[in-house]
Scaffold this active site. Structure first.
Site, short mmCIF file in Angstrom:
data_model
loop_
_atom_site.label_atom_id
_atom_site.label_comp_id
_atom_site.label_asym_id
_atom_site.label_seq_id
_atom_site.Cartn_x
_atom_site.Cartn_y
_atom_site.Cartn_z
N ASP A 119 -51.52 29.51 99.32
CA ASP A 119 -50.47 29.00 98.43
C ASP A 119 -50.28 29.85 97.18
O ASP A 119 -49.27 29.68 96.49
CB ASP A 119 -50.77 27.56 98.01
CG ASP A 119 -50.51 26.57 99.13
OD1 ASP A 119 -49.59 26.83 99.92
OD2 ASP A 119 -51.23 25.56 99.21
N ASP A 181 -46.48 27.93 107.24
CA ASP A 181 -46.04 28.07 105.85
C ASP A 181 -46.49 29.42 105.26
O ASP A 181 -45.86 29.97 104.36
CB ASP A 181 -46.61 26.95 104.97
CG ASP A 181 -46.76 25.60 105.65
OD1 ASP A 181 -46.92 25.58 106.89
OD2 ASP A 181 -46.74 24.59 104.97
N1 GLY Z 1 -46.62 24.21 102.31
C1 GLY Z 1 -46.79 22.81 102.41
C2 GLY Z 1 -45.60 22.09 102.90
O1 GLY Z 1 -44.63 22.66 103.31
O2 GLY Z 1 -45.65 20.88 102.86
#
Ligand code: GLY
Length: 408
Positions: A119, A181
């Site tokens: 992240d 993601d």
């Molecule tokens: N990256 C976390 C989500 O999309 O919820």
């Protein structure tokens, strides 16, 4: 510093219009310009309501009018400053820049810490990445380069991807896990390799994209949220879900991250394999969308649970990505198709059914953060707002004959 007269006038207008949304019925129809004005009014309201810069607007619960905040370092903390940067890009008003800098500067020290997960790419590129793109501030550049090195420390060369969630290794028994993601966060590695960082970062990003393309997609080009790999010989063990309805379903935001991610990887590499793939993952998403262009939070939810909520965040991420994709596709009809689909999504998101004005100062209603944990269900969420504004900004640029994104 004293606020400028035009900024205060905008704020006054925003506050006085807070209650007039329900009667405005999207007056005058959709236009990127008008919806960006709406975002500006809403953001001015949010800004005026914040107790301090470290209280970062994150979500507004269904039927609520007040923001839940997040803190510096959370995965979503960059989206609010990213919104402020986009508003500065659109207006050139130094008040937006000042507010964007205030939050970005609070985030900056995170760039020098060990990456806790993939992240860090979201956190850095939305805040400092946009900040550097628009100001050239050398402190942002230095921090981004540090953050990229730290992110790359999660790379496992045996597997060929970054470890997305170190905290899930033991918890879920996922020895090396890569979530879809994570495609988004390759952008930080590409950026660093282009801006004085180690060239190895480029190779890592390309290998991650290739490995993900090979293992994390089903034959119909929908993806598993999580790919689990062996750490010893790197083989793919299984594909599972974390935020989707089931291991085999298409979680809407997961597919949106793939569409955006592979479009971005094509931008950075010029490799036609990634353009072809971006089109394939887009096409299956578009083919299965409801006619109003906004997906259910998981595409399988439509078949089994018709009352399930939509996910406006997936729609705004996809709209932004398709606008960019439309500029890379050589065939004029296909390019026009992707652009029209993106505009149709933005029109729907800009309707009174999806805009939050009148209820709260978020931009959009109806996103789903984490259905399986019952977090942020049918809520307003900062990343839906961020990609909505990004998409509108991209459309406005395209309409005035400019490239889809400005960058240094
Ligand atoms: N990256 C976390 C989500 O999309 O919820």
């Amino acid at each position: 510093m004293k606020a400028s007269v035009s900024f205060l006038a905008g704020l006054f207008l925003a506050v006085s219009c807070m209650s007039c949304h329900s009667s405005r019925e999207n007056a005058g129809g959709f236009s990127a310009e008008k919806e960006i004005d709406y975002c500006r009014s809403q953001a001015a309201l949010t800004l005026s309501s914040l107790p301090s810069a470290d209280k970062i607007p994150n979500s507004v619960d269904k039927d609520s009018s007040t923001w839940n905040y997040t803190g510096i370092g959370s995965w979503t903390c960059g989206f609010w400053p990213g919104i402020l940067w986009y508003l500065y890009e659109d207006t050139h008003d130094s008040q937006w820049k000042k507010s964007a800098e205030e939050v970005s500067n609070l985030i900056l020290p995170c760039a020098y810490k060990k990456a806790r997960s993939h992240d860090s790419g979201f956190i850095m590129m939305t805040s400092l990445g946009n900040g550097y793109r628009l100001t050239g501030n050398p402190a942002y550049k230095k921090a981004l380069l540090s953050a990229a090195d730290s992110l790359a420390a999660l790379y496992n060369p045996k597997v060929g991807t970054l470890l997305s969630w170190p905290n899930m290794v033991k918890k879920e028994n996922w020895p090396h896990n890569t979530i879809i993601d994570n495609m988004m966060n390759l952008e930080l590695l590409f950026w660093a390799a282009r801006n004085g960082g180690d060239k190895r970062l480029y190779d890592i990003a390309v290998r991650h994209a290739e490995t993900t393309m090979r293992h994390q997609f089903r034959p119909d080009y929908t993806n598993y949220h999580v790919a689990v790999y062996d750490t010893i010989d790197g083989h793919f063990i299984k594909g599972v879900t974390h935020q989707g309805l089931s291991d085999d379903s298409m979680w809407a935001r997961g597919q949106a991250w793939a569409i955006y991610g592979y479009t971005m990887v094509y931008r950075e590499t010029g490799d036609s394999r990634f353009l072809d793939f971006a089109r394939k993952v887009s096409d299956v998403y578009l083919k299965r969308l409801p006619t109003d262009m906004i997906p259910y939070w998981d595409f399988a939810a439509r078949d089994f649970l018709p009352a399930e909520p939509r996910d406006a965040s997936a729609a705004s991420i996809t709209a932004s990505a398709l606008l960019e994709l439309s500029t890379y596709v050589a065939n004029a009809d296909s390019a026009a198709f992707y652009r029209e689909q993106a505009v149709a999504m933005l029109e729907q998101l800009s309707s009174p059914s999806y805009q939050a004005g009148g209820q709260s100062s978020a931009f959009l209603l109806h996103s789903v953060g984490h259905m399986n944990k019952k977090w942020e269900v049918d809520a307003s969420i900062s990343y839906a707002d961020y990609y909505y504004l990004e998409a509108l900004t991209r459309l406005k640029r395209l309409e005035s004959g400019r490239s889809v994104l400005a960058r240094l």
